[in-house]
Design an enzyme around this catalytic site. Structure first.
Site, PDB file in Angstrom:
ATOM      1  N   ASN A   9       0.867  -1.181   0.000  1.00 54.93           N
ATOM      2  CA  ASN A   9       0.000   0.000   0.000  1.00 54.93           C
ATOM      3  C   ASN A   9       0.903   1.231   0.000  1.00 54.93           C
ATOM      4  OD1 ASN A   9      -1.826   2.039   0.498  1.00 54.93           O
ATOM      5  ND2 ASN A   9      -2.195   1.453   2.635  1.00 54.93           N
ATOM      6  N   TRP A  10       0.978   1.878  -1.159  1.00 60.57           N
ATOM      7  CA  TRP A  10       1.893   3.026  -1.271  1.00 60.57           C
ATOM      8  C   TRP A  10       1.320   4.291  -0.647  1.00 60.57           C
ATOM      9  CZ3 TRP A  10       4.185   2.700  -6.946  1.00 60.57           C
ATOM     10  CH2 TRP A  10       4.827   1.460  -7.086  1.00 60.57           C
ATOM     11  N   LYS A  11       0.067   4.244  -0.261  1.00 62.87           N
ATOM     12  CA  LYS A  11      -0.618   5.409   0.324  1.00 62.87           C
ATOM     13  C   LYS A  11      -0.456   6.628  -0.581  1.00 62.87           C
ATOM     14  CE  LYS A  11       0.459   3.508   4.827  1.00 62.87           C
ATOM     15  NZ  LYS A  11       0.217   3.652   6.243  1.00 62.87           N
ATOM     16  N   HIS A  94      -9.434   1.058   5.187  1.00 58.48           N
ATOM     17  CA  HIS A  94      -8.129   1.273   5.838  1.00 58.48           C
ATOM     18  C   HIS A  94      -8.312   2.244   6.999  1.00 58.48           C
ATOM     19  CE1 HIS A  94      -4.003   2.526   6.491  1.00 58.48           C
ATOM     20  NE2 HIS A  94      -3.629   1.447   5.838  1.00 58.48           N
ATOM     21  N   GLU A  96      -6.709   4.701   7.959  1.00 58.38           N
ATOM     22  CA  GLU A  96      -6.525   6.120   7.611  1.00 58.38           C
ATOM     23  C   GLU A  96      -7.792   6.682   6.961  1.00 58.38           C
ATOM     24  OE1 GLU A  96      -2.824   5.566   5.529  1.00 58.38           O
ATOM     25  OE2 GLU A  96      -1.879   5.058   7.429  1.00 58.38           O
ATOM     26  N   GLU A 164      -5.120  -4.996  10.860  1.00 61.25           N
ATOM     27  CA  GLU A 164      -4.122  -3.952  11.017  1.00 61.25           C
ATOM     28  C   GLU A 164      -4.400  -3.167  12.304  1.00 61.25           C
ATOM     29  OE1 GLU A 164      -2.249  -2.885   6.990  1.00 61.25           O
ATOM     30  OE2 GLU A 164      -3.923  -1.533   7.336  1.00 61.25           O
ATOM     31  N   GLY A 170       2.591   2.349  10.637  1.00 60.33           N
ATOM     32  CA  GLY A 170       3.516   3.452  10.432  1.00 60.33           C
ATOM     33  C   GLY A 170       4.251   3.889  11.688  1.00 60.33           C
ATOM     34  N   SER A 210       3.699  -1.992  10.309  1.00 53.54           N
ATOM     35  CA  SER A 210       5.151  -1.942  10.488  1.00 53.54           C
ATOM     36  C   SER A 210       5.855  -3.245  10.097  1.00 53.54           C
ATOM     37  CB  SER A 210       5.497  -1.531  11.922  1.00 53.54           C
ATOM     38  OG  SER A 210       5.002  -0.219  12.176  1.00 53.54           O
ATOM     39  N   GLY A 231       2.881  -1.125   4.257  1.00 50.20           N
ATOM     40  CA  GLY A 231       2.857   0.293   3.909  1.00 50.20           C
ATOM     41  C   GLY A 231       4.251   0.798   3.600  1.00 50.20           C
ATOM     42  N   GLY A 232       4.881   1.433   4.581  1.00 56.96           N
ATOM     43  CA  GLY A 232       6.181   2.086   4.399  1.00 56.96           C
ATOM     44  C   GLY A 232       7.216   1.239   3.665  1.00 56.96           C
TER      45      GLY A 232
END
Ligand code: PEP
Length: 255
Positions: A9-11, A94, A96, A164, A170, A210, A231-232
């Site tokens: 997930n590149w957000k 998600h 976010e 999640e 993150g 993470s 993610g990151g």
């Protein structure tokens, strides 16, 4: 045997140029890895270009969100119908989206239904916040989110759930493999009661929060955990390829 899955997930990261460069950096190595479903979820503006780059590869494409209507006067929104020409997957609910953009369980449920109607496979995200975790409410929260997300949805095997915990996203503070496995088992049980046991046994349930190439083994060595939503670490080619390579090794050994 469920096929493990790693989704990146590149957000809201990467310009169109950066996104293409990132795909080029990982394409060859990622494409060669067998036994793992590999999914990239770049920003909307890169979906067309990346769908072309991924043609004839073993890598699939996903979107990070969508609206639930097929078309109409919804300025700025992207519909499941539009995505269905480009993607196989769509991330829904998600944390976010839930916490920054006010997405309720009801909205997420409408999106799940609309995605399936348009032949998109949802990756439904659920997870508790720190205060809920500390108050021992993890099961209560994920139970509510799963039941609400799947309300009035017919059983479907091509469905992915990502557990999640919000406090792990993150933050660099991943859950332990054991914590994640226990909650994922609980989620499978909830789906089994809501749909049926056989469909629940076939669903992929991922862990997200993470994940890196250094800790992926802790999660994927557990039979309950079918992969990761990353993610990151999915924004670094070497890291992401490393995560997928390790997943392939672990799950091959476990067969
Ligand atoms: C995510 O955004 O779904 C996620 C798990 O992020 P990170 O890996 O950066 O914690």
């Amino acid at each position: 045997m469920r096929i493990p899955m790693i989704a990146g997930n590149w957000k809201m990261n990467t310009t169109a140029t950066e996104a293409e460069r990132l795909v080029l950096e990982m394409l060859e190595r990622l494409d060669r890895i067998e036994g793992v479903e590999k999914v990239l979820c770049p920003p909307f503006v890169s979906l067309v270009a990346i769908s072309m780059m991924l043609q004839n590869s073993s890598i699939q494409l996903g979107a990070q969100n969508m609206y639930f209507e097929a078309k109409g006067a919804y300025t700025g929104e992207i519909s499941p119908l539009m995505l269905s020409e480009l993607c196989e997957f769509v991330i829904l609910g998600h944390s976010e989206r839930r916490w920054y953009f006010g997405e309720t369980d009801e909205i997420v449920n409408k999106k799940v239904g609309a995605a399936l109607t348009n032949k998109l496979k949802p990756i439904l995200c659920v997870g508790e916040r720190l205060e809920e975790n500390e108050a021992g409410k993890t099961d209560e929260v994920v139970n509510r989110q799963v039941r609400a997300g799947l309300k009035d949805i017919e059983p479907v095997r091509e469905f992915v759930i990502a557990y999640e915990p919000v406090w792990a996203i993150g933050t660099g503070k991943a859950a332990s493999g054991k914590q994640a496995a226990v909650t994922i088992e609980f989620i499978r049980d909830v789906v089994g009661k809501l749909w049926n046991r056989s469909t629940a046994q076939d669903l992929r349930i991922l862990y997200g929060g993470s994940v890196t190439s250094a800790n992926i083994v802790e999660f994927l060595s557990r039979p309950e955990i079918d992969g990761a939503l990353v993610g990151g670490a999915s924004l670094k080619a070497e890291e992401f390829v490393g995560i997928v390579e390790k997943t392939a090794e672990i799950k091959k050994r476990a067969k």
